[in-house]
Design a protein around this motif. Structure first.
Motif, short mmCIF file in Angstrom:
data_model
loop_
_atom_site.label_atom_id
_atom_site.label_comp_id
_atom_site.label_asym_id
_atom_site.label_seq_id
_atom_site.Cartn_x
_atom_site.Cartn_y
_atom_site.Cartn_z
N HIS A 82 0.79 -1.23 0.00
CA HIS A 82 0.00 0.00 0.00
C HIS A 82 0.82 1.28 0.00
O HIS A 82 0.29 2.35 -0.32
CB HIS A 82 -0.93 0.00 1.22
N GLY A 83 2.09 1.22 0.37
CA GLY A 83 2.93 2.40 0.38
C GLY A 83 2.36 3.52 1.22
O GLY A 83 1.75 3.30 2.27
N SER A 84 2.54 4.75 0.76
CA SER A 84 2.09 5.92 1.51
C SER A 84 0.57 6.05 1.56
O SER A 84 0.05 6.91 2.27
CB SER A 84 2.70 7.19 0.93
N ALA A 85 -0.14 5.22 0.82
CA ALA A 85 -1.60 5.23 0.86
C ALA A 85 -2.15 4.32 1.97
O ALA A 85 -3.36 4.14 2.09
CB ALA A 85 -2.17 4.78 -0.48
N LEU A 86 -1.26 3.75 2.79
CA LEU A 86 -1.68 2.86 3.87
C LEU A 86 -2.69 3.53 4.79
O LEU A 86 -2.50 4.68 5.19
CB LEU A 86 -0.45 2.42 4.68
N THR A 87 -3.75 2.82 5.14
CA THR A 87 -4.78 3.33 6.04
C THR A 87 -4.99 2.36 7.19
O THR A 87 -4.64 1.17 7.09
CB THR A 87 -6.12 3.51 5.31
N PRO A 88 -5.60 2.82 8.29
CA PRO A 88 -5.95 1.89 9.37
C PRO A 88 -6.82 0.73 8.90
O PRO A 88 -6.69 -0.39 9.40
CB PRO A 88 -6.69 2.77 10.37
N ALA A 89 -7.68 0.98 7.92
CA ALA A 89 -8.53 -0.09 7.40
C ALA A 89 -7.69 -1.18 6.73
O ALA A 89 -8.00 -2.38 6.86
CB ALA A 89 -9.55 0.48 6.41
N VAL A 165 0.00 4.98 11.56
CA VAL A 165 -1.15 4.35 10.91
C VAL A 165 -1.16 2.85 11.22
O VAL A 165 -2.18 2.29 11.61
CB VAL A 165 -1.11 4.58 9.38
N ASP A 166 -0.01 2.21 11.05
CA ASP A 166 0.11 0.79 11.38
C ASP A 166 -0.24 0.56 12.85
O ASP A 166 -0.98 -0.37 13.19
CB ASP A 166 1.52 0.32 11.09
N GLY A 167 0.28 1.40 13.72
CA GLY A 167 0.09 1.20 15.16
C GLY A 167 -1.29 1.50 15.66
O GLY A 167 -1.64 1.10 16.79
N THR A 342 4.50 8.62 -3.31
CA THR A 342 4.91 7.48 -4.11
C THR A 342 4.51 6.17 -3.45
O THR A 342 4.69 5.99 -2.25
CB THR A 342 6.44 7.49 -4.31
N LEU A 343 4.00 5.25 -4.25
CA LEU A 343 3.62 3.94 -3.73
C LEU A 343 4.69 2.91 -4.04
O LEU A 343 5.32 2.97 -5.09
CB LEU A 343 2.30 3.47 -4.37
N ALA A 344 4.88 1.99 -3.12
CA ALA A 344 5.77 0.86 -3.40
C ALA A 344 5.15 0.02 -4.49
O ALA A 344 3.94 -0.02 -4.65
CB ALA A 344 5.98 0.03 -2.14
#
Length: 352
Positions: A82-89, A165-167, A342-344
């Motif tokens: 998800h790269g920088s678009a990572l969300t809690p969902a 966000v991950d945490g 930028t996304l991975a």
């Protein structure tokens, strides 16, 4: 208010080979530190000395990473997708699909913060309520934070944002601050920052008056006096649990500062201080590995690190920490994106 002048970015290295060396050093360094420190977990320095003298290498017959490595792989694969678009969902869905919804290994989901999170998720609670348990302040986020620094190399603030966000699914308060300090420190080290600048980057992303910041400052202030001084400055004497994020993160940064970024010295200092030794050595290893690159890791320490065994997370069995490092390195023809958009690459090895 941050505890130093805000550090939003660090000059990124222009050499893709150097970047790859640092990425591999950071994540392999995490796994090596985890494996070196695991036998000394929850021990006092006097107990370590009585059993092994001073730990100078592996003391386990078959060294391997623990939950620290397997959760770092999990978060790294999720970030690669998800790269920088990572969300809690995204994070919550991955916990359900790859952890809560599957059989658990002998570790039964790892430490207290992970157990509390899994219980809440299985009860139908969503982030951030899923992080409302008794150990939301643990070092469980700090132990899996290094991949965010690798991905956001040279951008400590972005690394800190993403790890939060991950945490959000598993941690709160000081637990989040600990993860942010580690992610930002690794991001700065990935760009070639000095150990002093790495510490400054970590302090810049956490509240100045937080327990994490106070402990980190105390640790690095006395680091020149050695591991006994670092330990005395931050360890909560008499407290039965060793997974306090402010304590563990400060011990790791103290070990890194005492060694002036040297990989071998940083990791062994962390191990010989005891307490949550697998996590403190993993974090110190990630910081020093990013600082010096993978070539600084002694070959005899690197050789036993193979694919994850799935002891904690069966779904991570077979994934190698170095493969995760490769997923998180920007493509050679991709320009550095200082906006954090930028996304991975969406590779098949990443979690979907």
């Amino acid at each position: 208010m941050a505890s130093t002048a805000c550090i939003t970015s660090v000059t990124a290295p222009g050499d893709a080979v150097g970047l790859r060396e640092r990425a591999r050093g950071a994540l392999l360094g995490l796994a090596v530190g985890d494996a070196l420190g695991a036998p000394a977990e929850n021990m006092r320095p006097s107990q370590i000395r009585a059993r092994w003298g001073r730990v100078t290498g592996y003391v386990a017959e078959k060294p391997a990473g623990t939950d620290d490595t397997e959760y770092a792989i999990f978060s790294g694969l999720l970030l690669a997708r998800h790269g920088s678009a990572l969300t809690p969902a995204h994070v919550e869905a991955a916990w359900h699909q790859w952890i809560a919804g599957r059989a658990e290994g002998p570790f039964r989901g790892a430490g207290f913060s992970e157990r509390g999170t899994l219980e809440n998720l299985r009860r139908g609670l969503a982030a951030p309520v899923s992080a409302q348990h008794r150990h939301a302040w643990s070092d469980g986020l700090a132990m899996r934070a290094a991949p965010f620094g690798v991905f956001a190399a040279g951008r400590p603030a972005e690394a800190a944002r993403l790890v939060a966000v991950d945490g959000s699914v598993s941690h709160d308060g000081e637990g989040i601050h600990g993860g942010q300090a580690v992610a930002a420190g690794v991001a700065a080290a990935m760009a070639g920052a000095s150990p002093v600048a790495v510490v400054a980057a970590a302090l810049a992303v956490v509240p100045e008056d937080s327990w994490t910041a106070r402990s980190l400052r105390r640790a690095v202030t006395v680091a020149h006096r050695g591991e006994r001084a670092v330990r005395s400055a931050v360890v909560i004497g008499g407290y039965p649990w060793t997974d306090l994020a402010p304590e563990a993160v400060a011990l790791a940064f103290g070990a890194y500062a005492a060694a002036d970024g040297d990989f071998r010295d940083a990791v062994l200092t962390a191990v010989n201080m005891g307490r949550d030794a697998d996590t403190t050595a993993a974090v110190a290893g990630a910081l020093a590995g990013a600082t010096q690159g993978v070539s600084a890791i002694p070959p005899e320490w690197a050789a036993p690190i193979g694919p994850a065994r799935g002891t904690c997370l069966p779904s991570m069995a077979g994934h190698h920490i170095l493969d995760v490092a490769e997923l998180l390195i920007p493509d050679e023809d991709r320009r550095w994106d200082t906006t954090g958009s930028t996304l991975a690459p969406h590779k098949t090895e990443a979690l979907s």
